[in-house]
Write a protein that holds these residues in place. Structure first.
Motif, PDB file in Angstrom:
ATOM      1  N   VAL A 221       0.842  -1.202   0.000  1.00 28.01           N
ATOM      2  CA  VAL A 221       0.000   0.000   0.000  1.00 28.01           C
ATOM      3  C   VAL A 221       0.877   1.251   0.000  1.00 28.01           C
ATOM      4  N   VAL A 222       1.937   1.245   0.796  1.00 33.04           N
ATOM      5  CA  VAL A 222       2.842   2.396   0.847  1.00 33.04           C
ATOM      6  C   VAL A 222       3.461   2.659  -0.522  1.00 33.04           C
ATOM      7  N   LEU A 223       3.917   1.603  -1.187  1.00 29.63           N
ATOM      8  CA  LEU A 223       4.510   1.774  -2.512  1.00 29.63           C
ATOM      9  C   LEU A 223       3.469   2.254  -3.528  1.00 29.63           C
ATOM     10  N   ALA A 224       2.234   1.800  -3.375  1.00 27.86           N
ATOM     11  CA  ALA A 224       1.164   2.258  -4.263  1.00 27.86           C
ATOM     12  C   ALA A 224       0.907   3.749  -4.048  1.00 27.86           C
ATOM     13  N   ILE A 225       0.909   4.184  -2.792  1.00 32.59           N
ATOM     14  CA  ILE A 225       0.723   5.608  -2.493  1.00 32.59           C
ATOM     15  C   ILE A 225       1.880   6.421  -3.058  1.00 32.59           C
ATOM     16  N   SER A 226       3.101   5.921  -2.875  1.00 30.94           N
ATOM     17  CA  SER A 226       4.280   6.619  -3.383  1.00 30.94           C
ATOM     18  C   SER A 226       4.234   6.723  -4.906  1.00 30.94           C
ATOM     19  N   ALA A 227       3.854   5.636  -5.573  1.00 26.03           N
ATOM     20  CA  ALA A 227       3.757   5.658  -7.037  1.00 26.03           C
ATOM     21  C   ALA A 227       2.682   6.633  -7.495  1.00 26.03           C
TER      22      ALA A 227
END
Length: 209
Positions: A141-147
């Motif tokens: 989820v964190v990587l999705a938010i960052s992307a």
């Protein structure tokens, strides 16, 4: 709920008012008004949501504190632009870096705080039970938010052209997008490793009748 788990209403109200005052001060004479608005937009979105959900879905005191610190990072970056924050220049000199690294602090926080938010939502909603799967989904989820944030920066660059330079803050680094996401990943991992036990204790107290 116990006072050590979730802050009393007076403390939250005081902190919220302080946040609004600091937000106004950061926008008093920012380096670039459009950049300031884009950088602090997450605060303007999150603050009303936190107020509206305070009674039916109060967060742990750990999470409220982390959100407050993240808001300070965003406001400072918005006021000066990330490439011009004085703290960043001090770190640049101290660590002998080739650029102002303050934006990496912002992206580290962009991983750290959403990791705890995601973890709290997943655990309190009983969406996942296994600890390994919890950590995996939190990082995803964190990587999705960052992307998604990098997509927003890309869109700003396409829409504003050279006017988006202050918002992007790449400082000539061709790998800025990748390093931003890497620092968000580091933030998420740090949050999980360093604060999972404390977070668990506060969650148990928060949900205890």
């Amino acid at each position: 709920m116990t006072p050590s788990t979730t802050p009393p209403n007076l403390l939250l109200i005081t902190t919220g008012l302080l946040l609004v005052i600091l937000l106004a001060l950061s926008g008093w004479q920012p380096y670039d008004r459009a950049t300031w608005l884009m950088e602090v937009a997450p605060i303007m979105i999150a603050l009303p949501i936190l107020v509206a959900t305070r009674q039916r879905f109060p967060l742990t005191s750990l999470l409220y504190a982390c959100i407050f610190i993240h808001a300070l990072i965003l406001m400072l970056g918005g006021a000066y632009t990330y490439a011009r924050v004085p703290l960043g220049f001090q770190l640049q000199d101290l660590l002998h870096l080739g650029r102002n690294p303050y934006d990496k602090i912002g992206h580290f926080a962009q991983g750290f705080v959403p990791a705890l938010i995601t973890r709290e939502i997943l655990l309190r909603g009983h969406h996942v039970a296994g600890r390994k799967m919890l950590a995996f989904l939190t990082v995803c989820v964190v990587l999705a938010i960052s992307a998604t944030y990098e997509f927003i920066e890309w869109g700003a660059a396409l829409a504003l052209g050279q006017g988006a330079d202050e918002f992007l803050g790449t400082q000539g680094d061709p790998w800025d997008t990748q390093s931003d996401m890497f620092f968000a990943l580091l933030g998420a991992i740090t949050a999980l490793v360093a604060f999972s036990r404390l977070h668990d204790r506060q969650l148990r107290s928060l949900t205890r009748p």
